[in-house]
Design a protein around this motif. Structure first.
Motif, PDB file in Angstrom:
ATOM      1  N   ARG A 133      94.159  36.943  61.470  1.00 51.29           N
ATOM      2  CA  ARG A 133      93.955  36.529  60.070  1.00 51.29           C
ATOM      3  C   ARG A 133      95.141  35.729  59.559  1.00 51.29           C
ATOM      4  O   ARG A 133      94.993  34.790  58.771  1.00 51.29           O
ATOM      5  N   CYS A 134      96.354  36.068  60.029  1.00 55.11           N
ATOM      6  CA  CYS A 134      97.527  35.274  59.648  1.00 55.11           C
ATOM      7  C   CYS A 134      97.431  33.861  60.206  1.00 55.11           C
ATOM      8  O   CYS A 134      97.816  32.892  59.536  1.00 55.11           O
ATOM      9  N   VAL A 135      96.928  33.724  61.409  1.00 52.36           N
ATOM     10  CA  VAL A 135      96.734  32.397  62.002  1.00 52.36           C
ATOM     11  C   VAL A 135      95.764  31.577  61.156  1.00 52.36           C
ATOM     12  O   VAL A 135      95.976  30.379  60.921  1.00 52.36           O
ATOM     13  N   GLN A 136      94.701  32.205  60.678  1.00 58.23           N
ATOM     14  CA  GLN A 136      93.739  31.494  59.827  1.00 58.23           C
ATOM     15  C   GLN A 136      94.405  31.026  58.542  1.00 58.23           C
ATOM     16  O   GLN A 136      94.157  29.901  58.078  1.00 58.23           O
ATOM     17  N   VAL A 137      95.250  31.868  57.955  1.00 61.73           N
ATOM     18  CA  VAL A 137      95.990  31.468  56.757  1.00 61.73           C
ATOM     19  C   VAL A 137      96.903  30.292  57.066  1.00 61.73           C
ATOM     20  O   VAL A 137      96.993  29.319  56.305  1.00 61.73           O
ATOM     21  N   ASN A 138      97.566  30.352  58.207  1.00 61.18           N
ATOM     22  CA  ASN A 138      98.540  29.326  58.550  1.00 61.18           C
ATOM     23  C   ASN A 138      97.895  27.976  58.836  1.00 61.18           C
ATOM     24  O   ASN A 138      98.531  26.929  58.688  1.00 61.18           O
ATOM     25  N   GLU A 139      96.646  27.976  59.258  1.00 57.71           N
ATOM     26  CA  GLU A 139      95.945  26.701  59.471  1.00 57.71           C
ATOM     27  C   GLU A 139      95.869  25.904  58.179  1.00 57.71           C
ATOM     28  O   GLU A 139      95.831  24.663  58.203  1.00 57.71           O
ATOM     29  N   ALA A 140      95.849  26.582  57.052  1.00 60.56           N
ATOM     30  CA  ALA A 140      95.795  25.900  55.756  1.00 60.56           C
ATOM     31  C   ALA A 140      97.189  25.648  55.190  1.00 60.56           C
ATOM     32  O   ALA A 140      97.320  25.132  54.082  1.00 60.56           O
ATOM     33  N   ASN A 141      98.210  25.992  55.962  1.00 58.95           N
ATOM     34  CA  ASN A 141      99.585  25.852  55.484  1.00 58.95           C
ATOM     35  C   ASN A 141     100.355  24.887  56.387  1.00 58.95           C
ATOM     36  O   ASN A 141     100.320  23.681  56.187  1.00 58.95           O
ATOM     37  N   ILE A 142     101.050  25.369  57.409  1.00 57.05           N
ATOM     38  CA  ILE A 142     101.829  24.462  58.268  1.00 57.05           C
ATOM     39  C   ILE A 142     101.296  24.402  59.692  1.00 57.05           C
ATOM     40  O   ILE A 142     101.883  23.746  60.546  1.00 57.05           O
ATOM     41  N   PHE A 143     100.209  25.097  59.972  1.00 60.11           N
ATOM     42  CA  PHE A 143      99.515  25.053  61.265  1.00 60.11           C
ATOM     43  C   PHE A 143     100.267  25.841  62.326  1.00 60.11           C
ATOM     44  O   PHE A 143      99.798  26.852  62.807  1.00 60.11           O
ATOM     45  N   THR A 144     101.460  25.372  62.715  1.00 61.63           N
ATOM     46  CA  THR A 144     102.301  26.127  63.636  1.00 61.63           C
ATOM     47  C   THR A 144     103.768  25.939  63.225  1.00 61.63           C
ATOM     48  O   THR A 144     104.099  24.995  62.508  1.00 61.63           O
ATOM     49  N   ALA A 145     104.625  26.810  63.711  1.00 61.81           N
ATOM     50  CA  ALA A 145     106.063  26.615  63.501  1.00 61.81           C
ATOM     51  C   ALA A 145     106.498  25.343  64.223  1.00 61.81           C
ATOM     52  O   ALA A 145     105.932  24.988  65.264  1.00 61.81           O
ATOM     53  N   PRO A 146     107.494  24.616  63.694  1.00 58.03           N
ATOM     54  CA  PRO A 146     107.928  23.363  64.327  1.00 58.03           C
ATOM     55  C   PRO A 146     108.289  23.571  65.801  1.00 58.03           C
ATOM     56  O   PRO A 146     109.009  24.516  66.154  1.00 58.03           O
ATOM     57  N   SER A 147     107.800  22.685  66.638  1.00 56.63           N
ATOM     58  CA  SER A 147     107.971  22.847  68.092  1.00 56.63           C
ATOM     59  C   SER A 147     109.435  22.888  68.496  1.00 56.63           C
ATOM     60  O   SER A 147     109.847  23.726  69.316  1.00 56.63           O
ATOM     61  N   MET A 148     110.257  21.979  67.951  1.00 57.72           N
ATOM     62  CA  MET A 148     111.655  21.944  68.360  1.00 57.72           C
ATOM     63  C   MET A 148     112.417  23.175  67.855  1.00 57.72           C
ATOM     64  O   MET A 148     113.339  23.655  68.506  1.00 57.72           O
ATOM     65  N   SER A 149     112.024  23.709  66.714  1.00 57.77           N
ATOM     66  CA  SER A 149     112.636  24.946  66.229  1.00 57.77           C
ATOM     67  C   SER A 149     112.316  26.104  67.171  1.00 57.77           C
ATOM     68  O   SER A 149     113.166  26.973  67.418  1.00 57.77           O
ATOM     69  N   GLN A 150     111.109  26.109  67.687  1.00 56.38           N
ATOM     70  CA  GLN A 150     110.748  27.152  68.637  1.00 56.38           C
ATOM     71  C   GLN A 150     111.559  27.033  69.921  1.00 56.38           C
ATOM     72  O   GLN A 150     111.932  28.036  70.540  1.00 56.38           O
ATOM     73  N   ARG A 151     111.869  25.800  70.332  1.00 61.83           N
ATOM     74  CA  ARG A 151     112.715  25.617  71.506  1.00 61.83           C
ATOM     75  C   ARG A 151     114.132  26.142  71.244  1.00 61.83           C
ATOM     76  O   ARG A 151     114.751  26.749  72.112  1.00 61.83           O
ATOM     77  N   ALA A 152     114.633  25.920  70.026  1.00 60.49           N
ATOM     78  CA  ALA A 152     115.953  26.450  69.675  1.00 60.49           C
ATOM     79  C   ALA A 152     115.947  27.970  69.770  1.00 60.49           C
ATOM     80  O   ALA A 152     116.901  28.590  70.282  1.00 60.49           O
ATOM     81  N   ALA A 153     114.875  28.593  69.285  1.00 65.96           N
ATOM     82  CA  ALA A 153     114.764  30.050  69.363  1.00 65.96           C
ATOM     83  C   ALA A 153     114.689  30.513  70.813  1.00 65.96           C
ATOM     84  O   ALA A 153     115.272  31.550  71.184  1.00 65.96           O
TER      85      ALA A 153
END
Length: 365
Positions: free
Chosen positions: A235-255
């Motif tokens: 359900r959080c994924v469904q909410v996020n589709e209407a917001n930012i879709f996914t976390a920024p790819s390069m930020s995820q690489r930093a993590a």
């Protein structure tokens, strides 16, 4: 807080924001430089970069003995983003959210934006130990969520682990969802961080939120993650589709690089914070009338200024006039918070002595 600012000597020393050191660790920067050559400019999968998810699973298993299933992890654009998504799902029909205060001030805005009402569990100045009795008296048929932050912003206090387990069981019986906002896992000085949940099947009626901001110096990258029941995450994924879709790819690489090199990075961050904590306690505790208890965790000093004859807002205003930014305790809630100011020492020990000296000189010379 709006006021006129008159800096003295060098630049304004802003200790009001719980930011991280100015630069990410070199091991993270090296990994990011290589990733930039490879691209990583597309959307990641909905639940996050698979390599990052693998690293999160490995870290919880190795560091805490907690085996998590892949479908229990959702990578987010910060723990605040995770909190917003989760509250959006849980408060779709409104309801009350219980929070011990003093607390992280944006909880109020997050709850209100999601259609809920925040109910304060008053712990006075924040040092009184939280018990189930403190919570039970406020639970009603409208109660939907309880937020627990340990160690806590602003006091740095921990909630006893056995008490948290008791609270979780009682909340499950009453269908109250518990959010563990665990964003200070490295900034623990008197005991190590330990997740209250021990097995993957315990993620029923609760979630753990984690940030890479404070522990790894990635505040500006805006990346975190949430561990919860897969149905909640769907359900959080469904909410996020209407917001930012996914976390920024390069930020995820930093993590990812942060977790890959977490032993070296955490050792450096821990040493940095312990040094800054000691400097902050010594410097601000030497100001006449200021009482500064060494925090057990987090990155803040919670200072009682009542013996000066000033309130927290008055002390913060006076500090601002001499070029030092502090937060008045009144914004954190709690019946004693008006006597306090909060400052962040995470930026390092370098200017803490100067900041304290400016305040001491302005108020008592």
């Amino acid at each position: 807080m709006s006021m006129n600012v008159h800096t003295v000597g060098d630049a304004f020393i802003d200790l009001s924001l719980g930011d991280c050191p100015a630069e990410a660790h070199p091991l993270i920067n090296e990994g990011i430089a290589k990733d930039l050559e490879k691209g990583f400019s597309n959307y990641s999968p909905f639940r996050g970069d698979p390599e990052l998810t693998d690293a999160i699973l490995e870290a919880f298993q190795t560091d805490h003995g907690l085996a998590i299933d892949r479908d229990q992890v959702l990578v987010t654009a910060s723990s605040s983003h995770a909190m917003w998504m989760l509250l959006t799902v849980l408060l779709r029909h409104g309801g009350d959210v219980l929070v011990p205060v003093p607390c992280y001030p944006p909880y109020r805005q997050q709850v209100a934006l999601c259609g809920g009402t925040l109910r304060e569990i008053d712990l006075g100045d924040g040092y009184a130990p939280l018990t189930w009795a403190d919570i039970e008296i406020l639970i009603s048929e409208r109660t939907r969520v309880l937020i627990l932050n340990s160690p806590c912003n602003p006091t740095g206090s921990f909630i006893d682990e056995q008490v948290m387990r008791e609270i979780l069981e009682e909340c499950r019986r009453r269908d109250v969802f518990v959010i563990f906002d665990d964003c200070y896992q490295v900034a623990c000085y008197e005991k190590a961080y330990r997740p209250v949940l021990r097995t993957s099947d315990e993620f029923v009626g609760c979630a753990i939120l984690t940030s890479f901001s404070k522990d790894y110096g990635l505040a500006g990258w805006r990346v975190g993650h949430m561990i919860a029941d897969p149905k909640i995450l769907d359900r959080c994924v469904q909410v996020n589709e209407a917001n930012i879709f996914t976390a920024p790819s390069m930020s995820q690489r930093a993590a990812l690089h942060a977790l890959t090199h977490r032993c070296e990075i955490r050792a450096d961050v821990s040493a940095h914070l312990r040094d800054a904590r000691a400097r902050a306690v010594a410097s601000f505790g030497a100001i006449p009338g200021w009482s500064c208890r060494p925090p057990a965790g987090a990155i803040y000093l919670w200072c009682d200024v009542s013996s000066t004859g000033m309130s927290g807002p008055q002390a913060a205003r006076r500090a601002c006039e001499v070029g030092v930014g502090l937060q008045p305790g009144s914004i954190f809630g709690g019946s004693r918070a008006y006597d306090y100011v909060r400052l962040s020492f995470s930026g390092g020990a370098g200017r803490l002595t100067e900041a304290a000296e400016r305040i001491r000189a302005a108020c008592w010379d």
